[in-house]
Design a protein around this motif. Structure first.
Motif, PDB file in Angstrom:
ATOM      1  N   LEU A   3      48.925  38.135  40.138  1.00 48.10           N
ATOM      2  CA  LEU A   3      47.697  37.780  40.854  1.00 48.10           C
ATOM      3  C   LEU A   3      47.984  37.332  42.284  1.00 48.10           C
ATOM      4  CD1 LEU A   3      45.354  35.765  38.484  1.00 48.10           C
ATOM      5  CD2 LEU A   3      44.990  38.003  39.501  1.00 48.10           C
ATOM      6  N   PRO A   4      47.264  37.880  43.278  1.00 50.07           N
ATOM      7  CA  PRO A   4      47.452  37.421  44.662  1.00 50.07           C
ATOM      8  C   PRO A   4      47.216  35.914  44.767  1.00 50.07           C
ATOM      9  CG  PRO A   4      46.042  39.371  44.582  1.00 50.07           C
ATOM     10  CD  PRO A   4      46.276  38.951  43.173  1.00 50.07           C
ATOM     11  N   LEU A   5      47.963  35.266  45.662  1.00 44.78           N
ATOM     12  CA  LEU A   5      47.896  33.816  45.824  1.00 44.78           C
ATOM     13  C   LEU A   5      46.472  33.283  46.051  1.00 44.78           C
ATOM     14  CD1 LEU A   5      50.251  31.888  45.525  1.00 44.78           C
ATOM     15  CD2 LEU A   5      50.262  31.623  48.000  1.00 44.78           C
ATOM     16  N   PRO A   6      45.656  33.923  46.934  1.00 44.51           N
ATOM     17  CA  PRO A   6      44.308  33.377  47.138  1.00 44.51           C
ATOM     18  C   PRO A   6      43.504  33.324  45.834  1.00 44.51           C
ATOM     19  CG  PRO A   6      44.789  35.050  48.791  1.00 44.51           C
ATOM     20  CD  PRO A   6      45.908  35.092  47.795  1.00 44.51           C
TER      21      PRO A   6
ATOM     22  N   SER B  47      36.042  31.845  50.974  1.00 45.60           N
ATOM     23  CA  SER B  47      35.979  32.660  52.181  1.00 45.60           C
ATOM     24  C   SER B  47      37.224  33.529  52.310  1.00 45.60           C
ATOM     25  CB  SER B  47      35.837  31.778  53.431  1.00 45.60           C
ATOM     26  OG  SER B  47      34.745  30.907  53.275  1.00 45.60           O
ATOM     27  N   LEU B  48      38.367  32.975  51.890  1.00 44.78           N
ATOM     28  CA  LEU B  48      39.613  33.731  51.937  1.00 44.78           C
ATOM     29  C   LEU B  48      39.532  34.939  50.996  1.00 44.78           C
ATOM     30  CD1 LEU B  48      42.286  33.250  53.494  1.00 44.78           C
ATOM     31  CD2 LEU B  48      43.252  32.421  51.363  1.00 44.78           C
ATOM     32  N   ILE B  49      38.988  34.701  49.809  1.00 42.55           N
ATOM     33  CA  ILE B  49      38.789  35.791  48.835  1.00 42.55           C
ATOM     34  C   ILE B  49      37.872  36.849  49.457  1.00 42.55           C
ATOM     35  CG2 ILE B  49      37.681  36.376  46.637  1.00 42.55           C
ATOM     36  CD1 ILE B  49      40.144  34.902  46.014  1.00 42.55           C
ATOM     37  N   GLU B  50      36.792  36.378  50.073  1.00 49.36           N
ATOM     38  CA  GLU B  50      35.801  37.295  50.635  1.00 49.36           C
ATOM     39  C   GLU B  50      36.443  38.187  51.691  1.00 49.36           C
ATOM     40  OE1 GLU B  50      32.796  38.957  52.848  1.00 49.36           O
ATOM     41  OE2 GLU B  50      33.368  37.035  53.748  1.00 49.36           O
ATOM     42  N   LYS B  51      37.326  37.595  52.506  1.00 44.98           N
ATOM     43  CA  LYS B  51      37.937  38.344  53.606  1.00 44.98           C
ATOM     44  C   LYS B  51      39.136  39.183  53.166  1.00 44.98           C
ATOM     45  CE  LYS B  51      36.880  35.109  57.246  1.00 44.98           C
ATOM     46  NZ  LYS B  51      37.031  33.816  56.541  1.00 44.98           N
ATOM     47  N   GLU B  52      39.986  38.640  52.299  1.00 47.19           N
ATOM     48  CA  GLU B  52      41.309  39.253  52.091  1.00 47.19           C
ATOM     49  C   GLU B  52      41.481  40.034  50.797  1.00 47.19           C
ATOM     50  OE1 GLU B  52      44.677  37.038  53.072  1.00 47.19           O
ATOM     51  OE2 GLU B  52      43.937  36.811  55.117  1.00 47.19           O
ATOM     52  N   ILE B  53      40.600  39.813  49.828  1.00 49.61           N
ATOM     53  CA  ILE B  53      40.813  40.494  48.546  1.00 49.61           C
ATOM     54  C   ILE B  53      39.926  41.738  48.460  1.00 49.61           C
ATOM     55  CG2 ILE B  53      40.666  40.271  46.036  1.00 49.61           C
ATOM     56  CD1 ILE B  53      42.906  38.593  47.231  1.00 49.61           C
ATOM     57  N   VAL B  54      40.552  42.851  48.138  1.00 49.54           N
ATOM     58  CA  VAL B  54      39.793  44.091  47.944  1.00 49.54           C
ATOM     59  C   VAL B  54      40.110  44.639  46.550  1.00 49.54           C
ATOM     60  CG1 VAL B  54      39.558  44.786  50.353  1.00 49.54           C
ATOM     61  CG2 VAL B  54      41.647  45.330  49.100  1.00 49.54           C
ATOM     62  N   ILE B  55      39.298  45.597  46.126  1.00 49.07           N
ATOM     63  CA  ILE B  55      39.473  46.142  44.781  1.00 49.07           C
ATOM     64  C   ILE B  55      40.112  47.524  44.873  1.00 49.07           C
ATOM     65  CG2 ILE B  55      38.150  47.066  42.837  1.00 49.07           C
ATOM     66  CD1 ILE B  55      36.390  44.588  43.080  1.00 49.07           C
ATOM     67  N   CYS B  56      41.111  47.747  44.047  1.00 47.76           N
ATOM     68  CA  CYS B  56      41.832  49.022  44.054  1.00 47.76           C
ATOM     69  C   CYS B  56      40.858  50.179  43.768  1.00 47.76           C
ATOM     70  CB  CYS B  56      42.936  48.983  43.011  1.00 47.76           C
ATOM     71  SG  CYS B  56      43.853  50.526  42.900  1.00 47.76           S
ATOM     72  N   PRO B  57      40.853  51.208  44.627  1.00 53.77           N
ATOM     73  CA  PRO B  57      39.910  52.309  44.426  1.00 53.77           C
ATOM     74  C   PRO B  57      40.242  53.137  43.182  1.00 53.77           C
ATOM     75  CG  PRO B  57      41.442  52.827  46.191  1.00 53.77           C
ATOM     76  CD  PRO B  57      41.708  51.410  45.802  1.00 53.77           C
ATOM     77  N   CYS B  59      42.268  51.779  40.032  1.00 53.28           N
ATOM     78  CA  CYS B  59      42.208  51.049  38.751  1.00 53.28           C
ATOM     79  C   CYS B  59      41.207  49.893  38.764  1.00 53.28           C
ATOM     80  CB  CYS B  59      43.593  50.531  38.377  1.00 53.28           C
ATOM     81  SG  CYS B  59      44.129  49.128  39.364  1.00 53.28           S
ATOM     82  N   PHE B  60      40.693  49.517  39.928  1.00 51.13           N
ATOM     83  CA  PHE B  60      39.730  48.433  40.088  1.00 51.13           C
ATOM     84  C   PHE B  60      40.323  47.035  39.934  1.00 51.13           C
ATOM     85  CE2 PHE B  60      37.153  52.130  39.164  1.00 51.13           C
ATOM     86  CZ  PHE B  60      36.149  52.038  40.102  1.00 51.13           C
ATOM     87  N   PHE B  61      41.647  46.914  39.983  1.00 51.21           N
ATOM     88  CA  PHE B  61      42.246  45.579  39.970  1.00 51.21           C
ATOM     89  C   PHE B  61      42.251  45.036  41.400  1.00 51.21           C
ATOM     90  CE2 PHE B  61      45.729  42.435  39.550  1.00 51.21           C
ATOM     91  CZ  PHE B  61      45.227  41.744  38.461  1.00 51.21           C
ATOM     92  N   PRO B  62      41.910  43.747  41.604  1.00 56.99           N
ATOM     93  CA  PRO B  62      41.870  43.217  42.972  1.00 56.99           C
ATOM     94  C   PRO B  62      43.271  42.986  43.534  1.00 56.99           C
ATOM     95  CG  PRO B  62      41.222  41.522  41.383  1.00 56.99           C
ATOM     96  CD  PRO B  62      41.470  42.768  40.587  1.00 56.99           C
ATOM     97  N   PHE B  63      43.426  43.185  44.836  1.00 56.45           N
ATOM     98  CA  PHE B  63      44.706  42.902  45.484  1.00 56.45           C
ATOM     99  C   PHE B  63      44.463  42.465  46.921  1.00 56.45           C
ATOM    100  CE2 PHE B  63      45.330  46.711  48.188  1.00 56.45           C
ATOM    101  CZ  PHE B  63      44.288  47.496  47.711  1.00 56.45           C
ATOM    102  N   GLN B  64      45.520  41.888  47.536  1.00 53.34           N
ATOM    103  CA  GLN B  64      45.379  41.353  48.889  1.00 53.34           C
ATOM    104  C   GLN B  64      45.482  42.475  49.915  1.00 53.34           C
ATOM    105  OE1 GLN B  64      47.564  37.807  49.278  1.00 53.34           O
ATOM    106  NE2 GLN B  64      46.434  37.121  51.077  1.00 53.34           N
ATOM    107  N   LYS B  65      44.487  42.544  50.780  1.00 52.33           N
ATOM    108  CA  LYS B  65      44.429  43.559  51.840  1.00 52.33           C
ATOM    109  C   LYS B  65      45.704  43.552  52.672  1.00 52.33           C
ATOM    110  CE  LYS B  65      39.951  43.860  53.839  1.00 52.33           C
ATOM    111  NZ  LYS B  65      39.088  43.348  54.911  1.00 52.33           N
ATOM    112  N   SER B  66      46.158  44.718  53.058  1.00 54.91           N
ATOM    113  CA  SER B  66      47.315  44.811  53.953  1.00 54.91           C
ATOM    114  C   SER B  66      47.255  46.192  54.596  1.00 54.91           C
ATOM    115  CB  SER B  66      48.611  44.589  53.160  1.00 54.91           C
ATOM    116  OG  SER B  66      49.512  45.637  53.373  1.00 54.91           O
TER     117      SER B  66
END
Lengths: 201, 201
Positions: A3-6, B47-57, B59-66
């Motif tokens: 799981l990502p840290l945030p 807010s950090l989740i809102e900005k940095e976490i996206v969902i894998c197109p 498998c739909f598991f969330p991960f940190q944007k990069s």
């Protein structure tokens, strides 16, 4: 950990809220991640609370900030009886009593009860401000409106002992059969109290 | 109503989160109002989740944007077997399976199960993307890893029917006595399946 840290941080924080465990916190966080619109709405609502809601310095009930308002609408209301304070455990107790429109005095939200298993728990209660209010405002009566649980009873006894040193009448809500209550299901303590304080008709 | 509008709004929103009712939402909101520091921390985390976490197109598991990452770390991992997809109901199912380190394929988070009482519930599931993935990536096997509840069984049957039209092997997790399980407490269905699929030693 995958799981990502945030996400881990947010689960940690949400699991500290009352009645929420780690499992439910995890469910809530994943729910919000896949509903960004709802997430943004909640952030907006929380920020509004953070900016605009303050706590009444007298009774501790929250109210909306305004340049002319130093206290909550109840404490400020010109028609309320400012000689009586009803002490309650929490905000929702105040709301339930207010909805009946049967009490016209002021309130004091204690912010908790004394726990029989944690003798230090009285330290978190807003007792100091209650005593100041009694002195500052010529309070004539204090009504203790606590739940009839071990915690409530201990808190009542503790406050009674402290308040006896002040020139103030101390009362408690009547104990008896609740409206709609069946006699056959009432417990011995309630029946005893209902007999002892029986009303003349 | 005595409660300021921002408080009412927040209670409304929080009571829509999974597993939270109006009563608990009210408790949580009052809890946060009297702990502004904690409230600010939660706003920051959200807010950090809102900005940095996206969902894998995929498998739909969330991960940190990069900037270099188009998919989640599992879908991107060079050593994972990209011919097998394990379909699960929700993110926490994926986490539990990942923790065992016994599965090396990819996942697909369906986002729910079909409810026997709501025939339209299949519409909210991420089935379309699953079928696209099967076509795009030459998937050889789909493992259905749903709970053995009526909802899970119906979802399995439904997906099985759809997937049969594709050139793909369909399997499901084995049904049997769980590790540490007592025979005397096992239900008839589990025992039947454990006999039927008994293993040679």
């Amino acid at each position: 950990m995958l799981l990502p840290l945030p996400i881990q941080n947010l689960i940690e924080k949400i699991s500290k809220l009352p009645g929420i465990g780690k499992r439910q916190a995890t469910r809530i966080v994943f729910y919000l991640i896949s509903r960004k619109e709802e997430l943004r709405e909640i952030i907006k609502s929380l920020s509004l609370i953070e900016k605009e809601i303050v706590i009444c310095p007298d009774c501790f009930f929250p109210f909306q900030k305004s340049p002319n308002l130093k206290k909550c609408p109840i404490c400020c209301h010109p028609k309320r009886n400012k000689n009586i304070i009803c002490v309650v455990e929490k905000e929702t107790d105040l709301l339930t009593i207010e909805e009946t429109r049967k009490f016209n005095g002021l309130y004091h939200i204690l912010g908790g009860l004394i726990s029989p298993v944690d003798p230090q728990s009285y330290k978190n209660l807003r007792i100091k401000r209650l005593l100041e209010r009694i002195k500052e405002n010529k309070i004539k009566e204090i009504i203790l409106a606590f739940p009839l649980t071990p915690q409530g009873e201990i808190t009542s006894l503790y406050l009674e002992r402290i308040l006896k040193k002040y020139q103030v009448k101390i009362t408690a809500l009547a104990k008896g059969i609740p409206s709609g209550g069946e006699i056959e299901f009432a417990d011995p303590q309630t029946i005893e109290s209902a007999f002892k304080h029986r009303e003349s008709l």
